[in-house]
Design a protein around this motif. Structure first.
Motif, PDB file in Angstrom:
ATOM      1  N   LYS A  15      20.225  43.427   5.734  1.00 54.99           N
ATOM      2  CA  LYS A  15      21.651  43.372   5.385  1.00 54.99           C
ATOM      3  C   LYS A  15      22.330  44.736   5.602  1.00 54.99           C
ATOM      4  O   LYS A  15      23.502  44.802   5.932  1.00 54.99           O
ATOM      5  CB  LYS A  15      21.853  42.827   3.972  1.00 54.99           C
ATOM      6  N   THR A  41      25.733  38.160  16.720  1.00 52.61           N
ATOM      7  CA  THR A  41      26.600  38.389  15.562  1.00 52.61           C
ATOM      8  C   THR A  41      27.552  39.553  15.818  1.00 52.61           C
ATOM      9  O   THR A  41      28.723  39.501  15.414  1.00 52.61           O
ATOM     10  CB  THR A  41      25.733  38.590  14.297  1.00 52.61           C
ATOM     11  N   ASN A 100      20.527  28.231  12.339  1.00 53.85           N
ATOM     12  CA  ASN A 100      20.545  28.616  10.923  1.00 53.85           C
ATOM     13  C   ASN A 100      20.436  30.122  10.761  1.00 53.85           C
ATOM     14  O   ASN A 100      21.073  30.713   9.880  1.00 53.85           O
ATOM     15  CB  ASN A 100      19.424  27.904  10.161  1.00 53.85           C
ATOM     16  N   LEU A 139      23.864  31.458  11.436  1.00 51.40           N
ATOM     17  CA  LEU A 139      24.785  31.178  10.319  1.00 51.40           C
ATOM     18  C   LEU A 139      24.518  32.126   9.149  1.00 51.40           C
ATOM     19  O   LEU A 139      25.443  32.593   8.501  1.00 51.40           O
ATOM     20  CB  LEU A 139      24.652  29.715   9.882  1.00 51.40           C
ATOM     21  N   GLU A 140      23.251  32.436   8.932  1.00 49.99           N
ATOM     22  CA  GLU A 140      22.904  33.396   7.885  1.00 49.99           C
ATOM     23  C   GLU A 140      23.442  34.782   8.207  1.00 49.99           C
ATOM     24  O   GLU A 140      23.982  35.468   7.339  1.00 49.99           O
ATOM     25  CB  GLU A 140      21.379  33.516   7.779  1.00 49.99           C
ATOM     26  N   GLN A 189      25.994  35.451  10.083  1.00 43.37           N
ATOM     27  CA  GLN A 189      27.455  35.370   9.915  1.00 43.37           C
ATOM     28  C   GLN A 189      27.868  35.450   8.456  1.00 43.37           C
ATOM     29  O   GLN A 189      28.802  36.163   8.107  1.00 43.37           O
ATOM     30  CB  GLN A 189      27.958  34.033  10.467  1.00 43.37           C
ATOM     31  N   ALA A 190      27.143  34.726   7.623  1.00 46.12           N
ATOM     32  CA  ALA A 190      27.458  34.735   6.186  1.00 46.12           C
ATOM     33  C   ALA A 190      27.292  36.144   5.627  1.00 46.12           C
ATOM     34  O   ALA A 190      28.046  36.568   4.752  1.00 46.12           O
ATOM     35  CB  ALA A 190      26.566  33.752   5.446  1.00 46.12           C
ATOM     36  N   GLY A 191      26.325  36.884   6.185  1.00 45.44           N
ATOM     37  CA  GLY A 191      26.071  38.241   5.723  1.00 45.44           C
ATOM     38  C   GLY A 191      27.158  39.234   6.091  1.00 45.44           C
ATOM     39  O   GLY A 191      27.212  40.334   5.532  1.00 45.44           O
ATOM     40  N   LYS A 221      30.584  38.122   6.770  1.00 43.52           N
ATOM     41  CA  LYS A 221      31.921  37.522   6.624  1.00 43.52           C
ATOM     42  C   LYS A 221      32.852  38.345   5.745  1.00 43.52           C
ATOM     43  O   LYS A 221      34.018  38.538   6.079  1.00 43.52           O
ATOM     44  CB  LYS A 221      31.810  36.100   6.076  1.00 43.52           C
ATOM     45  N   HIS A 222      32.317  38.849   4.640  1.00 40.32           N
ATOM     46  CA  HIS A 222      33.151  39.600   3.707  1.00 40.32           C
ATOM     47  C   HIS A 222      33.608  40.937   4.300  1.00 40.32           C
ATOM     48  O   HIS A 222      34.475  41.596   3.754  1.00 40.32           O
ATOM     49  CB  HIS A 222      32.386  39.833   2.401  1.00 40.32           C
TER      50      HIS A 222
END
Ligand code: NAX
Length: 328
Positions: free
Chosen positions: A101, A137, A314, A317-318, A320-322, A324-325
């Motif tokens: 991360k 990403t 998947n 997507l993980e 991306q989710a990491g 997004k903020h």
């Protein structure tokens, strides 16, 4: 004579840069009749800038007839001014003890800033290739940070994986690599990618039928291609550089100059094809013509393939989710 095209390369003093720049200046990227101006970006760090100066001295010493100019930059706002092509190679490597991360957020910062700079100063038609990892990403972040440039202009490099897979198949079949057509590498540029030769032909004959060995596909071919980057590091003590530069050349060359009907793999933003959610930058089969890529649609996806494609999706997507903020 043609007007020069402007090509920006980031991470220009790095390993890949050292193979890439000379080939661009030699006409391998945009054609042997196309002059180029190189706009080279490195981090402001004194050592990096000095190393970049050294690479530029060597470029000068090649006296490339097609090299119409070059400039060194430490700010993407000047490096990307009026460019036609962006090769985003520089990225933050994973340092000791760095978690995934942390790596994602360090790169999110870089690619947000570079996306904004592209949006502000590059040509609106700029073709962007992200090589720096996590490439898909990072390309997604740059795309989301550049709302005035068409999303389709943002791509990630799956071509090295594609080329690696081609050579593995050619070796297996003991045939020339140039005889293989219609290979696909689906998904993320990471060990989860899915190289898929179900549609491939060699000399017009089905590769799948010629190999006829599902165990080899699953236990040898897919892992060999997926782990090839690690195998290079193990053997060379350094990550792939010349082959990565070559793949970047292939990617942009084919996008700009066309593939003559040949399929290649590009990481491109999905529009929902093959059940991949919109905007995910995913490896898909394409053909290129007149400076545009066109996805090969309607290929049949069997159960084994769907499972692989979902697995690599998947992971994306993980990622991306990491990040997004961090997108503003
Ligand atoms: P190097 O570490 O040799 O070079 C990277 C260069 O980028 C360094 O000189 C560094 O100062 C510069 N840099 C870092 N952040 C920057 C920024 N914000 N702006 C401008 N320059 C910056 O790495 P190299 O071996 O050249 O690899 C470059 C990237 O390609 C890495 O992220 C690597 O993981 C990735 N790769 C991607 C591949 C793909 O198929 N998509 C394959 C090869 C490669 O591993």
């Amino acid at each position: 004579a043609k007007a020069p095209m402007r090509v920006a390369v980031t991470g220009a003093a790095g390993q890949i840069g050292y193979s890439l720049l000379f080939r661009i200046a030699n006409g391998d990227l945009l054609g042997k009749d196309q002059p180029v101006i190189l706009q080279l970006l490195e981090i402001p760090d004194e050592k990096a800038q000095k190393a970049l100066t050294g690479v530029m001295m060597e470029l000068e010493d090649c006296a490339f007839p097609l090299l119409a100019g070059m400039t060194a930059h430490s700010d993407p706002m000047t490096a990307f001014k009026d460019i036609d092509v962006a090769l985003l190679v520089g990225a933050r490597p994973r340092g000791p003890g760095m978690e995934r991360k942390d790596l994602l957020s360090a790169n999110a910062q870089i690619f947000t800033a570079q996306g904004k700079a592209l949006n502000a100063v590059a040509k609106k038609t700029v073709k962007v290739l992200v090589v720096g990892n996590p490439a898909n990403t990072n390309a997604y972040i740059a795309m989301k940070s550049a709302p005035d440039i068409p999303a389709k202009n943002f791509t990630a490099m799956l071509r090295l994986d594609h080329n690696r897979a081609l050579s593995q198949l050619a070796n297996k079949l003991n045939k020339p690599v140039a005889d293989i057509e219609k290979l696909v590498v689906w998904g993320n540029h990471s060990p989860t990618m899915y190289p898929d030769y179900r549609f491939a032909t060699i000399d017009g004959k089905s590769v799948k039928d010629s190999i006829n060995d599902a165990a080899w596909n699953k236990d040898v071919f897919i892992p060999t291609v997926g782990k090839r980057g690690a195998a290079i590091i193990e053997a060379r003590g350094l990550s792939s550089a010349a082959s990565a530069a070559n793949a970047a050349i292939d990617h942009i060359h084919d996008w700009v100059l066309g593939t003559n009907g040949k399929w290649v793999t590009m990481g491109i933003p999905s529009k929902g094809e093959y059940g991949i959610p919109a905007e995910v930058i995913y490896g898909f089969p394409v053909v290129c013509e007149n400076g545009e890529y066109k996805m090969i649609e309607g290929l049949e996806i069997d159960e084994f393939s769907r499972e692989r494609m979902t697995h690599t999706l998947n992971e994306l997507l993980e990622e991306q989710a990491g990040v997004k903020h961090l997108l503003s």
